[in-house]
Design an enzyme around this catalytic site. Sequence first.
Site, PDB file in Angstrom:
ATOM      1  N   TYR A   1     -35.860   7.548 -33.836  1.00 53.31           N
ATOM      2  CA  TYR A   1     -35.388   7.193 -32.486  1.00 53.31           C
ATOM      3  C   TYR A   1     -34.442   8.277 -31.946  1.00 53.31           C
ATOM      4  O   TYR A   1     -34.682   8.830 -30.865  1.00 53.31           O
ATOM      5  CB  TYR A   1     -34.705   5.818 -32.508  1.00 53.31           C
ATOM      6  CG  TYR A   1     -35.276   4.820 -31.507  1.00 53.31           C
ATOM      7  CD1 TYR A   1     -35.911   5.235 -30.343  1.00 53.31           C
ATOM      8  CD2 TYR A   1     -35.155   3.450 -31.725  1.00 53.31           C
ATOM      9  CE1 TYR A   1     -36.424   4.312 -29.441  1.00 53.31           C
ATOM     10  CE2 TYR A   1     -35.672   2.521 -30.817  1.00 53.31           C
ATOM     11  CZ  TYR A   1     -36.303   2.962 -29.687  1.00 53.31           C
ATOM     12  OH  TYR A   1     -36.808   2.057 -28.779  1.00 53.31           O
TER      13      TYR A   1
ATOM     14  N   GLU B   1     -36.553  14.204 -25.853  1.00 56.26           N
ATOM     15  CA  GLU B   1     -36.778  13.827 -24.453  1.00 56.26           C
ATOM     16  C   GLU B   1     -35.683  14.397 -23.543  1.00 56.26           C
ATOM     17  O   GLU B   1     -35.968  14.981 -22.494  1.00 56.26           O
ATOM     18  CB  GLU B   1     -36.815  12.291 -24.321  1.00 56.26           C
ATOM     19  CG  GLU B   1     -38.056  11.687 -24.962  1.00 56.26           C
ATOM     20  CD  GLU B   1     -38.041  10.157 -24.991  1.00 56.26           C
ATOM     21  OE1 GLU B   1     -37.375   9.536 -24.156  1.00 56.26           O
ATOM     22  OE2 GLU B   1     -38.716   9.584 -25.869  1.00 56.26           O
TER      23      GLU B   1
HETATM   24  C1  LIG Z   1     -38.696   5.462 -14.386  1.00 57.35           C
HETATM   25  C2  LIG Z   1     -37.486   5.954 -15.018  1.00 57.35           C
HETATM   26  C3  LIG Z   1     -37.353   5.587 -16.451  1.00 57.35           C
HETATM   27  C4  LIG Z   1     -35.953   5.736 -16.901  1.00 57.35           C
HETATM   28  C5  LIG Z   1     -35.812   5.601 -18.362  1.00 57.35           C
HETATM   29  C6  LIG Z   1     -34.403   5.462 -18.773  1.00 57.35           C
HETATM   30  C7  LIG Z   1     -34.214   5.851 -20.198  1.00 57.35           C
HETATM   31  C8  LIG Z   1     -33.885   4.747 -21.109  1.00 57.35           C
HETATM   32  C9  LIG Z   1     -33.655   5.150 -22.519  1.00 57.35           C
HETATM   33  C10 LIG Z   1     -34.878   4.903 -23.347  1.00 57.35           C
HETATM   34  C11 LIG Z   1     -34.899   5.669 -24.610  1.00 57.35           C
HETATM   35  C12 LIG Z   1     -36.265   5.589 -25.236  1.00 57.35           C
HETATM   36  C13 LIG Z   1     -36.498   6.708 -26.142  1.00 57.35           C
HETATM   37  C14 LIG Z   1     -37.824   6.614 -26.858  1.00 57.35           C
HETATM   38  O1  LIG Z   1     -38.880   6.892 -25.972  1.00 57.35           O
HETATM   39  C15 LIG Z   1     -37.831   7.569 -27.999  1.00 57.35           C
HETATM   40  C16 LIG Z   1     -38.750   7.133 -29.077  1.00 57.35           C
HETATM   41  O2  LIG Z   1     -39.482   6.180 -29.012  1.00 57.35           O
HETATM   42  S1  LIG Z   1     -38.676   8.070 -30.466  1.00 57.35           S
HETATM   43  C17 LIG Z   1     -39.634   7.230 -31.663  1.00 57.35           C
HETATM   44  C18 LIG Z   1     -38.912   6.056 -32.305  1.00 57.35           C
HETATM   45  N1  LIG Z   1     -39.075   4.893 -31.506  1.00 57.35           N
HETATM   46  C19 LIG Z   1     -39.157   3.630 -31.990  1.00 57.35           C
HETATM   47  O3  LIG Z   1     -39.085   3.384 -33.174  1.00 57.35           O
HETATM   48  C20 LIG Z   1     -39.363   2.518 -31.009  1.00 57.35           C
HETATM   49  C21 LIG Z   1     -40.795   2.187 -30.894  1.00 57.35           C
HETATM   50  N2  LIG Z   1     -40.978   1.116 -29.972  1.00 57.35           N
HETATM   51  C22 LIG Z   1     -40.863  -0.158 -30.311  1.00 57.35           C
HETATM   52  O4  LIG Z   1     -40.632  -0.497 -31.444  1.00 57.35           O
HETATM   53  C23 LIG Z   1     -41.040  -1.207 -29.231  1.00 57.35           C
HETATM   54  O5  LIG Z   1     -41.497  -0.590 -28.082  1.00 57.35           O
HETATM   55  C24 LIG Z   1     -39.762  -2.020 -28.951  1.00 57.35           C
HETATM   56  C25 LIG Z   1     -39.996  -2.854 -27.709  1.00 57.35           C
HETATM   57  C26 LIG Z   1     -38.560  -1.092 -28.767  1.00 57.35           C
HETATM   58  C27 LIG Z   1     -39.492  -2.967 -30.113  1.00 57.35           C
HETATM   59  O6  LIG Z   1     -40.604  -3.691 -30.435  1.00 57.35           O
HETATM   60  P1  LIG Z   1     -40.550  -5.269 -30.734  1.00 57.35           P
HETATM   61  O7  LIG Z   1     -39.400  -5.914 -30.067  1.00 57.35           O
HETATM   62  O8  LIG Z   1     -41.897  -5.815 -30.406  1.00 57.35           O
HETATM   63  O9  LIG Z   1     -40.203  -5.344 -32.233  1.00 57.35           O
HETATM   64  P2  LIG Z   1     -41.095  -5.737 -33.444  1.00 57.35           P
HETATM   65  O10 LIG Z   1     -42.064  -4.669 -33.738  1.00 57.35           O
HETATM   66  O11 LIG Z   1     -40.149  -6.090 -34.531  1.00 57.35           O
HETATM   67  O12 LIG Z   1     -41.941  -7.023 -32.955  1.00 57.35           O
HETATM   68  C28 LIG Z   1     -41.325  -8.247 -32.598  1.00 57.35           C
HETATM   69  C29 LIG Z   1     -42.359  -9.352 -32.677  1.00 57.35           C
HETATM   70  O13 LIG Z   1     -43.422  -9.135 -31.759  1.00 57.35           O
HETATM   71  C30 LIG Z   1     -44.664  -8.991 -32.446  1.00 57.35           C
HETATM   72  N3  LIG Z   1     -45.438  -7.984 -31.741  1.00 57.35           N
HETATM   73  C31 LIG Z   1     -44.955  -7.054 -30.913  1.00 57.35           C
HETATM   74  N4  LIG Z   1     -45.932  -6.272 -30.450  1.00 57.35           N
HETATM   75  C32 LIG Z   1     -47.065  -6.719 -31.027  1.00 57.35           C
HETATM   76  C33 LIG Z   1     -48.418  -6.315 -30.963  1.00 57.35           C
HETATM   77  N5  LIG Z   1     -48.800  -5.262 -30.195  1.00 57.35           N
HETATM   78  N6  LIG Z   1     -49.312  -6.999 -31.667  1.00 57.35           N
HETATM   79  C34 LIG Z   1     -48.959  -8.049 -32.430  1.00 57.35           C
HETATM   80  N7  LIG Z   1     -47.684  -8.490 -32.547  1.00 57.35           N
HETATM   81  C35 LIG Z   1     -46.759  -7.825 -31.843  1.00 57.35           C
HETATM   82  C36 LIG Z   1     -44.249  -8.571 -33.828  1.00 57.35           C
HETATM   83  O14 LIG Z   1     -45.207  -8.836 -34.807  1.00 57.35           O
HETATM   84  C37 LIG Z   1     -43.017  -9.416 -34.022  1.00 57.35           C
HETATM   85  O15 LIG Z   1     -43.393 -10.751 -34.227  1.00 57.35           O
HETATM   86  P3  LIG Z   1     -42.617 -11.699 -35.252  1.00 57.35           P
HETATM   87  O16 LIG Z   1     -41.149 -11.550 -34.968  1.00 57.35           O
HETATM   88  O17 LIG Z   1     -43.153 -13.064 -34.976  1.00 57.35           O
HETATM   89  O18 LIG Z   1     -42.999 -11.189 -36.603  1.00 57.35           O
END
Ligand SMILES: CCCCCCCCCCCCC[C@@H](O)CC(=O)SCCNC(=O)CCNC(=O)[C@H](O)C(C)(C)COP(=O)(O)OP(=O)(O)OC[C@H]1O[C@@H](n2cnc3c(N)ncnc32)[C@H](O)[C@@H]1OP(=O)(O)O
Length: 248
Positions: free
Chosen positions: A170, A177
């Site tokens: 992250y 970015e």
């Molecule tokens: C127009 C102008 C825009 C201005 C922007 C302003 C800037 C703001 C700052 C933003 C910074 C972002 C930087 C970023 O882009 C950099 C990177 O990403 S670097 C790489 C590292 N990144 C990451 O690790 C994050 C990756 N992303 C995510 O993990 C998700 O998008 C996030 C929403 C952040 C978190 O995901 P989630 O809340 O879903 O967490 P979980 O994975 O633990 O899931 C929770 C429960 O949901 C179920 N789930 C979710 N998605 C699915 C799916 N596709 N299929 C099936 N099930 C899904 C999951 O199983 C969990 O369920 P349960 O709790 O019942 O087990």
Amino acid sequence: MASSEDEGGNGGSSEAGEEKETVKKRRLGFLATAWLTFYNIAMTAGWLVLAVAMVRFYMEKGTHKGLYKSIQKTLKFFQTFALLEIVHCIIGIVPTSVLVTGVQVSSRIFMVWLITHSIKPIQNEDSVVLFLVAWTVTEITRYSFYTFNLLNHLPYFIKWARYNFFIILYPVGVVGELLTIYAALPYVKKTGMFSLRLPNKYNVSFDYYYFLLITMASYIPLFPQLYFHMLRQRRKVLHGEVIVEKDD
Ligand SMILES: CCCCCCCCCCCCC[C@@H](O)CC(=O)SCCNC(=O)CCNC(=O)[C@H](O)C(C)(C)COP(=O)(O)OP(=O)(O)OC[C@H]1O[C@@H](n2cnc3c(N)ncnc32)[C@H](O)[C@@H]1OP(=O)(O)O
């Protein structure tokens, strides 16, 4: 391979875990489960194709110059496809906050379309490689986690990777970015791209240069929210802590 029910359980028996999973799936419904399984497999495959293309490019050329150009179509397609994640939250087939997903997905869409696609001179910056690598490793892990989870055969190392890699990836992605937007500033200022100066028939003015400065500043309040969200998810999933999250 051991499944998470075997190795990563929260103290309950494997039978109880399986029962809980079945109840959860029944609640989700057949169509939603089938769609999510398809979606996650497609996304895992897409990001794997990207990873292979990046490694092959670097091995053949020995440089990252030209890398973005060679992978941009695949990147744009799969990152744009991720807009569906916001839809998944809105219609309630995944239990994630619309706000958290919205911020995460829109910042990526912004980076892909309004920065790297639109500002060609920055496409060979080192920082582009930084965020591309961070995104690619993250998404392969994340979508394969969701896929195996839906299929009830989650290998523990994928679960572990999903909730540990982000600790480093992250910040690496964010640095990549921010440095890329920073590198774009002089070009945006010089060309006045996407800006609207007065007087004009709409009587509004917009300066993309200042918009980019505000976007960079918005990482300060927004990124910690995403990072802490993931830390809470990590504690919940890997250590079985019960976490009460506020609704949006
Ligand atoms: C127009 C102008 C825009 C201005 C922007 C302003 C800037 C703001 C700052 C933003 C910074 C972002 C930087 C970023 O882009 C950099 C990177 O990403 S670097 C790489 C590292 N990144 C990451 O690790 C994050 C990756 N992303 C995510 O993990 C998700 O998008 C996030 C929403 C952040 C978190 O995901 P989630 O809340 O879903 O967490 P979980 O994975 O633990 O899931 C929770 C429960 O949901 C179920 N789930 C979710 N998605 C699915 C799916 N596709 N299929 C099936 N099930 C899904 C999951 O199983 C969990 O369920 P349960 O709790 O019942 O087990």
